[in-house]
Design an enzyme around this catalytic site. Sequence first.
Site, PDB file in Angstrom:
ATOM      1  N   HIS A 183      40.163  37.371  47.247  1.00 44.53           N
ATOM      2  CA  HIS A 183      39.654  38.984  46.498  1.00 44.53           C
ATOM      3  C   HIS A 183      38.611  38.780  45.539  1.00 44.53           C
ATOM      4  CE1 HIS A 183      42.281  36.607  43.526  1.00 44.53           C
ATOM      5  NE2 HIS A 183      41.763  37.307  42.538  1.00 44.53           N
ATOM      6  N   ARG A 216      37.177  29.364  43.014  1.00 42.99           N
ATOM      7  CA  ARG A 216      36.124  30.271  43.493  1.00 42.99           C
ATOM      8  C   ARG A 216      35.574  29.735  44.527  1.00 42.99           C
ATOM      9  NH1 ARG A 216      32.350  29.610  39.112  1.00 42.99           N
ATOM     10  NH2 ARG A 216      32.941  31.211  37.941  1.00 42.99           N
ATOM     11  N   HIS A 227      43.745  32.515  44.256  1.00 39.05           N
ATOM     12  CA  HIS A 227      44.762  31.913  43.290  1.00 39.05           C
ATOM     13  C   HIS A 227      45.832  31.031  43.744  1.00 39.05           C
ATOM     14  CE1 HIS A 227      42.828  34.212  40.215  1.00 39.05           C
ATOM     15  NE2 HIS A 227      43.101  35.477  40.860  1.00 39.05           N
ATOM     16  N   GLU A 262      48.791  38.741  40.900  1.00 40.36           N
ATOM     17  CA  GLU A 262      48.108  39.991  39.869  1.00 40.36           C
ATOM     18  C   GLU A 262      48.264  40.992  40.827  1.00 40.36           C
ATOM     19  OE1 GLU A 262      44.573  37.964  39.295  1.00 40.36           O
ATOM     20  OE2 GLU A 262      43.281  39.045  40.768  1.00 40.36           O
TER      21      GLU A 262
HETATM   22 ZN    ZN Z   1      42.090  37.297  40.500  1.00 38.15          ZN
END
Ligand code: ZN
Length: 318
Positions: free
Chosen positions: A177, A197, A102, A120
């Site tokens: 991740h 991605r 991200h 996150e």
């Molecule tokens: Zn994530």
Amino acid sequence: MKKGNSEELIFLVPVCKHNIWGGVKLREEFGYPVEGNDIGECWGISAHPEGDGTVRDGRYQGRKLSELWEGHPELFGHLQYDRYPLLTKIIDAQDDLSIQVHPDDAYAKEHENGSLGKTECWYIMGCKEDATIVIGHNAKDEAELKEMVAQGRWQELIREIPIHKGDFIQIDPGTVHAIKADTLILETQQNSAITYRLYDYGRLQNGKPRELHIDKSLDVITVPAKSARDSVESISNLLENQLNQIYSCEKYTVFKLDVNGNAAFGQSYPFLAASVLEGTGQVDGKEVHKGDHFMIPFGYGNVEMKGSMSLILSTVER
Ligand code: ZN
């Protein structure tokens, strides 16, 4: 049992999501009323346009969380944010998720129409024995990262780390991740859905590979990655019946609360977003059980819980 509080608990009806890597656990174990065998995510406390939660009952029944944020800023202590800042999810992965990264706020603002970036964190609610998770990578510098990606040396690049139930993982922007199959997590994140991605294990969906975002991924991946040892923290030996802070960063503060008997604490935060991970009990006389998500608004006062249950709660800094 009210103790002179003017505010009430705000229970939310979550929004569930279908994902190719999802399963049936969110319906069968958590009781969310959603059809299909591909349920991957429950957005438990969300005001995001792609999944805005609805108040289940009480004074604000039927209102969206985003509407409460707009129309009742007093419930959130009149926070100076332009939107409800967090998103709380339960994720049930029955297959490996694609490997992602991200952006931070600055990159997202510039490249993603003013969206927030995404920081996150994951609390591991359950996983199989010998489970692992993808966190970080093994490239020593930018040049090696680019080379490994260009040459498709994914096995070498991707770093997998063992995990156990009760582990906590902070995922800063720029961290490569992915969740692996048979992992159940509670995710607390910024209110954003911007994901790049990097790798999808070469899988096909409807006969073709899903889109990758290699250039943006390379733009934002942190090199070198945080050490493996610093990437996963075991959360154990917490005191029962009290709000234990397990993590705090610029974007959120996360607590774990294990109720065994009676627990009481003062709600001294702008808000507390609470999710019941396991067990059953009562919050100020209201029955709650595994899978319930609720907001304890600003000014609520003292909170009394009873029963046998585990919760994750979160808030933000003023
Ligand atoms: Zn994530």
